[in-house]
Design an enzyme around this catalytic site. Structure first.
Site, PDB file in Angstrom:
ATOM      1  N   PRO A 231       0.859  -1.130   0.020  1.00  0.00           N
ATOM      2  CA  PRO A 231       0.051   0.034  -0.114  1.00  0.00           C
ATOM      3  C   PRO A 231       0.837   1.102  -0.052  1.00  0.00           C
ATOM      4  O   PRO A 231       0.445   2.339  -0.250  1.00  0.00           O
ATOM      5  CB  PRO A 231      -0.520   0.010   1.236  1.00  0.00           C
ATOM      6  CG  PRO A 231      -0.001  -1.019   2.500  1.00  0.00           C
ATOM      7  CD  PRO A 231       0.867  -1.969   1.356  1.00  0.00           C
ATOM      8  N   ASP A 254       3.536   1.978 -11.657  1.00  0.00           N
ATOM      9  CA  ASP A 254       2.265   2.797 -11.624  1.00  0.00           C
ATOM     10  C   ASP A 254       2.635   4.025 -10.917  1.00  0.00           C
ATOM     11  O   ASP A 254       3.299   3.837 -10.042  1.00  0.00           O
ATOM     12  CB  ASP A 254       1.183   2.077 -10.931  1.00  0.00           C
ATOM     13  CG  ASP A 254       0.451   1.048 -11.985  1.00  0.00           C
ATOM     14  OD1 ASP A 254       0.853   0.817 -12.940  1.00  0.00           O
ATOM     15  OD2 ASP A 254      -0.105   0.001 -11.307  1.00  0.00           O
ATOM     16  N   LYS A 276      -1.209   6.332 -14.990  1.00  0.00           N
ATOM     17  CA  LYS A 276      -2.445   6.068 -14.242  1.00  0.00           C
ATOM     18  C   LYS A 276      -2.853   6.896 -13.145  1.00  0.00           C
ATOM     19  O   LYS A 276      -3.495   6.652 -12.233  1.00  0.00           O
ATOM     20  CB  LYS A 276      -2.431   4.601 -13.696  1.00  0.00           C
ATOM     21  CG  LYS A 276      -2.394   3.649 -14.922  1.00  0.00           C
ATOM     22  CD  LYS A 276      -3.614   3.003 -15.271  1.00  0.00           C
ATOM     23  CE  LYS A 276      -3.670   1.822 -16.265  1.00  0.00           C
ATOM     24  NZ  LYS A 276      -3.299   0.515 -15.461  1.00  0.00           N
ATOM     25  N   ASP A 309      -1.707  -5.277  -4.076  1.00  0.00           N
ATOM     26  CA  ASP A 309      -1.569  -6.625  -4.627  1.00  0.00           C
ATOM     27  C   ASP A 309      -1.779  -6.444  -6.343  1.00  0.00           C
ATOM     28  O   ASP A 309      -2.665  -6.001  -6.460  1.00  0.00           O
ATOM     29  CB  ASP A 309      -2.537  -7.659  -4.050  1.00  0.00           C
ATOM     30  CG  ASP A 309      -2.263  -9.026  -4.653  1.00  0.00           C
ATOM     31  OD1 ASP A 309      -1.741  -9.985  -4.055  1.00  0.00           O
ATOM     32  OD2 ASP A 309      -2.913  -9.502  -5.798  1.00  0.00           O
ATOM     33  N   MET A 389     -11.046   2.581  -5.342  1.00  0.00           N
ATOM     34  CA  MET A 389     -11.364   3.689  -6.102  1.00  0.00           C
ATOM     35  C   MET A 389     -12.673   4.302  -5.747  1.00  0.00           C
ATOM     36  O   MET A 389     -13.544   4.691  -6.940  1.00  0.00           O
ATOM     37  CB  MET A 389     -11.290   3.458  -7.520  1.00  0.00           C
ATOM     38  CG  MET A 389      -9.823   2.683  -7.888  1.00  0.00           C
ATOM     39  SD  MET A 389      -9.891   1.966  -9.637  1.00  0.00           S
ATOM     40  CE  MET A 389     -10.361   0.225  -9.172  1.00  0.00           C
TER      41      MET A 389
HETATM   42  N1  SAH Z   1      -3.911  -3.348  -6.622  1.00  0.00           N
HETATM   43  C1  SAH Z   1      -4.195  -2.325  -5.575  1.00  0.00           C
HETATM   44  C2  SAH Z   1      -5.530  -1.539  -5.885  1.00  0.00           C
HETATM   45  C3  SAH Z   1      -5.201  -0.740  -7.017  1.00  0.00           C
HETATM   46  S1  SAH Z   1      -6.730   0.329  -7.416  1.00  0.00           S
HETATM   47  C4  SAH Z   1      -4.336  -2.815  -4.153  1.00  0.00           C
HETATM   48  O1  SAH Z   1      -4.235  -4.088  -4.185  1.00  0.00           O
HETATM   49  O2  SAH Z   1      -4.346  -1.984  -3.271  1.00  0.00           O
HETATM   50  C5  SAH Z   1      -6.300   1.758  -6.678  1.00  0.00           C
HETATM   51  C6  SAH Z   1      -7.148   2.170  -5.340  1.00  0.00           C
HETATM   52  O3  SAH Z   1      -6.645   1.393  -4.431  1.00  0.00           O
HETATM   53  C7  SAH Z   1      -7.287   3.498  -4.924  1.00  0.00           C
HETATM   54  O4  SAH Z   1      -8.101   4.084  -5.630  1.00  0.00           O
HETATM   55  C8  SAH Z   1      -7.563   3.150  -3.512  1.00  0.00           C
HETATM   56  O5  SAH Z   1      -8.948   2.998  -3.359  1.00  0.00           O
HETATM   57  C9  SAH Z   1      -6.840   1.950  -3.319  1.00  0.00           C
HETATM   58  N2  SAH Z   1      -5.538   2.226  -2.578  1.00  0.00           N
HETATM   59  C10 SAH Z   1      -4.171   1.917  -3.068  1.00  0.00           C
HETATM   60  N3  SAH Z   1      -3.460   2.277  -2.042  1.00  0.00           N
HETATM   61  C11 SAH Z   1      -4.033   2.917  -0.956  1.00  0.00           C
HETATM   62  C12 SAH Z   1      -3.623   3.514   0.251  1.00  0.00           C
HETATM   63  N4  SAH Z   1      -2.115   3.674   0.490  1.00  0.00           N
HETATM   64  N5  SAH Z   1      -4.522   3.896   0.959  1.00  0.00           N
HETATM   65  C13 SAH Z   1      -5.865   3.899   0.578  1.00  0.00           C
HETATM   66  N6  SAH Z   1      -6.179   3.141  -0.594  1.00  0.00           N
HETATM   67  C14 SAH Z   1      -5.333   2.725  -1.422  1.00  0.00           C
END
Ligand code: SAH
Length: 481
Positions: A231, A254, A276, A309, A389
């Site tokens: 994250p 990304d 993105k 992930d 998102m």
């Molecule tokens: N593959 C990523 C998700 C990608 S979609 C995963 O597994 O986390 C992108 C979305 O992920 C963002 O719009 C948000 O909703 C969430 N996200 C990703 N990193 C985040 C973070 N550090 N804190 C909160 N939401 C996060």
């Protein structure tokens, strides 16, 4: 010391003798046997023999090795690296041994193991490959038997093949990447086409086959690792992700992956941002797919770094399909998905005994259209819902869930920048959720978790969403006016 291992009293080594003087003293068969043995080497033989017997005499004249045709004197050992006392006379051999030792030269007295500093092994000679068989002087016959058996096993072409290997060693080290690729190269070299050609007595073809092998081995196979970066916090990266980053020569990442994580890659790795980030121009998914295929075809080792992930809202499915189609090898390395980071930041049990036993990963973006998506039904039956998102569609998510029958009082937790020091936490109810849409101050990624299990979270460090509800309403009315 390791117990119960039989120990060697004579330790085998290979001694460099090229151009070195090896002195053999004696007139008869013993001296001839040693002369023949040492003739396998490139040592400078010195035969000290005042009165050589006919067989030795013949050998000496045929071999054109140095012959000192006088009685032995200690000066005959001058400059020697090894000495063989082979006179057949015990007293004489003993004298030579003493002289050699006084001069600090290792000495072997033929058939007198008690006088020997070293023993000569039975040798299977496939120069430069040599197999030496030793019995510590105990059983020369046994050594010869073993020698004969090994000799049968090994093709005579092994020598020239080993010589060819020496000739290719430097190039292989320079051109074939260390590790698996290099092991494969040598295994193919000694078993494959070069070995077969050499076995057939065709040294030229063997050389050609080895050259070919070298050029195909150097065409490194591309490989793409779809890696979850977690994250955002660097130390939530897996050890495997870190290792692959260190090995990668290109990192395709990304916008959501923080610079600090990308920087864990090799300094000379090519870094390719593929954007993105909302509102900015970035590569389309098909452009990214094509780029990964191209990098793979170029033989690059690529880390495709995705936030969280890779298999959760990461469009990894499309990238994997493109790679599969192009026949490029890839692997997937899981990462800590945003929902888990958000839950950790809130000490929020995603499953809670007696309350909820299922969880939904969803995005608010499939709410358009008439029918209620399946996940909404799951939410109504008590699942914990993680909305990715979801900030810009928060109002939709809330109203659709409430319309479908979920209580407006259902607990909601929201984290911006989960896992990072800059994180902000908010809590409230489904009824408060729409305020998210109006918050221009939330610029980082936002994770929303909805469900009865959320009520079990720790709200000590979070602000109420409701504090904003009235302000937001006022702002919106102002905008409408
Ligand atoms: N593959 C990523 C998700 C990608 S979609 C995963 O597994 O986390 C992108 C979305 O992920 C963002 O719009 C948000 O909703 C969430 N996200 C990703 N990193 C985040 C973070 N550090 N804190 C909160 N939401 C996060």
């Amino acid at each position: 010391m390791i117990k119960d291992v039989p120990r060697l009293n004579a330790f085998p080594i290979f001694m460099r003798v090229e151009g070195e003087v090896v002195a053999i003293i004696g007139d008869g068969d013993e001296a001839l046997a040693k002369a023949r043995l040492l003739d396998l080497s490139s040592a400078a033989l010195r035969i000290v023999s005042a009165d050589p017997e006919p067989a030795l005499c013949e050998w000496i004249s045929a071999s054109s090795r140095e012959h000192r045709a006088h009685d032995y004197s200690p000066a005959d050992l001058d400059g020697a690296t090894l000495v063989f006392a082979a006179t057949g006379d015990e007293a004489q051999d003993r004298r030579i041994v003493e002289d050699a030792r006084a001069a600090g030269i290792p000495v072997n007295a033929v058939d007198r193991p008690e006088l020997c500093d070293f023993f000569t092994p039975a040798i299977v000679n496939r120069a430069p490959l040599a197999i030496a068989i030793g019995t510590e002087g105990a059983g020369p016959v046994l050594a010869q038997m073993v020698r004969a058996r090994i000799d049968q096993l090994l093709s005579p072409s092994l020598g020239p093949l080993a010589a060819l290997a020496s000739a290719f060693r430097e190039a292989a080290e320079r051109l074939v990447p260390r590790g698996e690729a290099r092991r494969r190269f040598w295994s193919e070299f000694f078993r494959g086409a070069p070995a077969r050609a050499m076995d057939a007595g065709d040294a030229i073809s063997a050389h050609r086959a080895a050259t070919e092998l070298l050029s195909t081995s150097t065409a490194a196979k591309g490989h793409i690792a779809l890696v979850g970066a977690g994250p955002g916090a660097e130390d939530l990266l897996t050890l495997r992700a870190q290792r692959l980053l260190m090995e990668a020569d290109a990192i395709v990442h990304d916008a959501l992956v923080p610079e600090a994580v990308v920087a864990m890659g090799r300094r000379d790795a090519e870094r390719i941002p593929v954007g993105k980030r909302k509102g900015c121009h970035s590569k389309s998914q098909s452009e990214i797919n094509a780029m990964l295929v191209t990098l793979g075809r170029e033989g690059r080792r690529v880390v495709r770094l995705k936030s969280g992930d890779p298999l959760v809202f990461g469009r990894a499915g499309e990238e994997m399909a493109a790679l599969r189609e192009a026949g490029i090898s890839y692997e997937v390395v899981p990462g800590v998905t945003a929902a888990f980071a958000a839950a950790a930041d809130f000490e929020l049990p995603l499953t809670l005994r007696g309350v909820t036993s299922s969880m939904v990963f969803t995005t608010g973006h499939d709410l358009k259209g008439g029918s209620l998506p399946d996940w909404a039904k799951l939410a109504i039956s008590g699942a914990t819902v993680a909305v990715y998102m979801g900030r810009s569609v928060a109002a939709d998510v809330a109203s659709r869930l409430i319309d479908a029958g979920l209580s407006p009082d259902t607990a909601v937790a929201v984290v911006e920048n989960a896992s990072l020091p800059t994180r902000r936490r908010f809590h409230g109810t489904l009824a408060d959720l729409p305020t998210l849409e109006d918050r221009a101050d939330l610029t980082g990624p936002v994770m929303t978790v909805i469900g009865d299990a959320v009520a079990g979270a720790n709200f000590e460090k979070s602000e109420p969403l409701a504090a904003r509800r009235s302000i937001a309403r006022t702002e919106r009315q102002g905008a409408d006016a």
